[in-house]
Design a protein around this motif. Structure first.
Motif, PDB file in Angstrom:
ATOM      1  N   LEU A 188       0.826  -1.210   0.000  1.00 40.84           N
ATOM      2  CA  LEU A 188       0.000   0.000   0.000  1.00 40.84           C
ATOM      3  C   LEU A 188       0.857   1.256   0.000  1.00 40.84           C
ATOM      4  N   TYR A 189       2.044   1.186   0.658  1.00 38.54           N
ATOM      5  CA  TYR A 189       2.965   2.323   0.607  1.00 38.54           C
ATOM      6  C   TYR A 189       3.257   2.699  -0.845  1.00 38.54           C
ATOM      7  N   GLY A 190       3.595   1.663  -1.627  1.00 41.85           N
ATOM      8  CA  GLY A 190       3.958   1.911  -3.023  1.00 41.85           C
ATOM      9  C   GLY A 190       2.801   2.459  -3.832  1.00 41.85           C
ATOM     10  N   LEU A 191       1.576   2.076  -3.463  1.00 43.15           N
ATOM     11  CA  LEU A 191       0.398   2.596  -4.192  1.00 43.15           C
ATOM     12  C   LEU A 191       0.070   4.019  -3.789  1.00 43.15           C
ATOM     13  N   ILE A 192       0.234   4.325  -2.484  1.00 45.00           N
ATOM     14  CA  ILE A 192      -0.073   5.684  -2.010  1.00 45.00           C
ATOM     15  C   ILE A 192       0.990   6.668  -2.473  1.00 45.00           C
ATOM     16  N   ASN A 193       2.251   6.264  -2.351  1.00 49.30           N
ATOM     17  CA  ASN A 193       3.367   7.146  -2.729  1.00 49.30           C
ATOM     18  C   ASN A 193       4.346   6.370  -3.602  1.00 49.30           C
ATOM     19  N   PRO A 194       4.299   6.508  -4.937  1.00 50.37           N
ATOM     20  CA  PRO A 194       5.154   5.738  -5.846  1.00 50.37           C
ATOM     21  C   PRO A 194       6.647   5.938  -5.606  1.00 50.37           C
ATOM     22  N   ARG A 195       7.044   7.031  -4.957  1.00 50.64           N
ATOM     23  CA  ARG A 195       8.470   7.255  -4.726  1.00 50.64           C
ATOM     24  C   ARG A 195       9.070   6.211  -3.787  1.00 50.64           C
ATOM     25  N   ILE A 196       8.232   5.597  -2.946  1.00 56.82           N
ATOM     26  CA  ILE A 196       8.726   4.588  -1.989  1.00 56.82           C
ATOM     27  C   ILE A 196       9.228   3.369  -2.724  1.00 56.82           C
ATOM     28  N   ARG A 197       8.670   3.057  -3.908  1.00 52.80           N
ATOM     29  CA  ARG A 197       9.111   1.885  -4.672  1.00 52.80           C
ATOM     30  C   ARG A 197      10.579   1.984  -5.054  1.00 52.80           C
TER      31      ARG A 197
END
Length: 334
Positions: free
Chosen positions: A324-333
């Motif tokens: 969900l982190y990656g979906l909310i904030n793509p920079r985390i990927r």
């Protein structure tokens, strides 16, 4: 995104190994002998004791027992209960819907109240509302579950007689459990008053279990919102004349969701741990009460298998939070 998912999935392997060691060692560190508990007051001869030790594998070295245990787990065999003679996996999934129903109601209650309360406290920072919300949250976080549960039972069940004391539904109702969720099964049964009885039995345990997560979510939401409300892009949105609801809901809350989602994910472990006390207090037939009873009976297979299954669920929830982190904030990927 797929590589990000595989990386997070690989991190679960050492965690799983560590949990398996802890679950295997925990019950064996406690005093007591499961074979002697099976004998009860009658006792048993030395020959029979040695025979049962060999049957359950307790006569082998601990290291050999551990590797046999891990090998069985990898094959999907979580052992058989020493007391009930039923497979641990079967018992777990028979009782898990009760715990899941209670935990879902608790987390829904905690999120639906905690997030709005935290947002309003941040928006009205320093006001009487903010101070009241944070004071109540601090009290809720500090309150022991067993004391809070008994207090609610005395007041609502004993004094006001509004809610039942224990169980999932009144003994007046009997119907086949299709899903394991009492609220759904009571509706499917078509029996008049069954759903109301199931809901009334769920109220107090859900409130008790939701108290600590609600307090944590409210405080974390407030902190995250205060940090975001001071950013330049929020001031720019306000200077453009956007409606306050749009500024708070679209620009501020969405960017404050990362720590809030983290907190909600971590509360799953708190819910499952708190469910042990809650289910014991309210005689709720879930995995929490099952685990407590198994510890007292020194049922090695149930305790180590149950701990591993509960830990696996928590690890999967944390993996979902990472995704969900990656979906909310793509920079985390990256």
């Amino acid at each position: 995104m797929f590589q990000f998912f595989l990386y997070r999935l690989a991190l679960l392997v050492p965690t799983f190994v560590g949990v398996s060691i802890v679950s295997f060692s925990f019950i064996r560190l406690l005093p007591g002998d499961p074979i002697m508990l099976l004998a009860g007051e009658r006792g048993m001869s030395d020959e029979r004791y040695a025979e049962l030790q060999a049957v359950y594998g307790f006569d082998r070295p601990l290291l050999v027992q551990y590797f046999d245990y891990v090998f069985d787990i990898l094959q999907g065999d979580f052992g058989t209960s020493i007391v009930t003679k039923r497979p641990v996996l079967q018992e777990f999934f028979t009782l898990f819907p009760a715990t899941l129903e209670l935990s879902l109601c608790a987390i829904i209650l905690a999120v639906s109240i905690g997030v709005p309360a935290g947002v309003l406290a941040a928006v009205k920072r320093g006001s009487w509302f903010d101070q009241s919300i944070m004071s109540v949250a601090l009290i809720g976080y500090s309150m022991p579950i067993f004391w809070w549960g008994l207090l609610l039972i005395i007041f609502f069940s004993g004094y006001l007689q509004l809610t039942p004391v224990s169980g999932r539904i009144s003994l007046l109702y009997f119907f086949p459990q299709v899903t394991g969720f009492m609220l759904i099964d009571s509706l499917l049964s078509g029996q008049e008053g069954a759903f109301r009885s199931a809901a009334s039995h769920l109220i107090l345990p859900a409130v008790v279990l939701a108290t600590i997560p609600l307090a944590v979510i409210a405080r974390q939401t407030r902190s995250a919102m205060l940090e975001v409300l001071g950013e330049d892009y929020v001031r720019t949105a306000r200077s453009k004349g956007l409606a306050p609801r749009r500024v708070i809901g679209l620009h501020a809350l969405r960017n404050a969701l990362i720590p809030v989602v983290t907190t909600i994910g971590l509360q799953v472990g708190v819910l499952l741990a708190g469910a042990i006390l809650t289910e014991t207090i309210f005689s709720w037939p879930g995995i929490g009460k099952w685990m407590v009873d198994s510890v007292f009976k020194r049922d090695y297979e149930v305790v180590q298998g149950g701990l591993l299954l509960i830990a696996s669920i928590i690890m999967l929830v944390n993996l979902l939070v990472d995704v969900l982190y990656g979906l909310i904030n793509p920079r985390i990927r990256r």
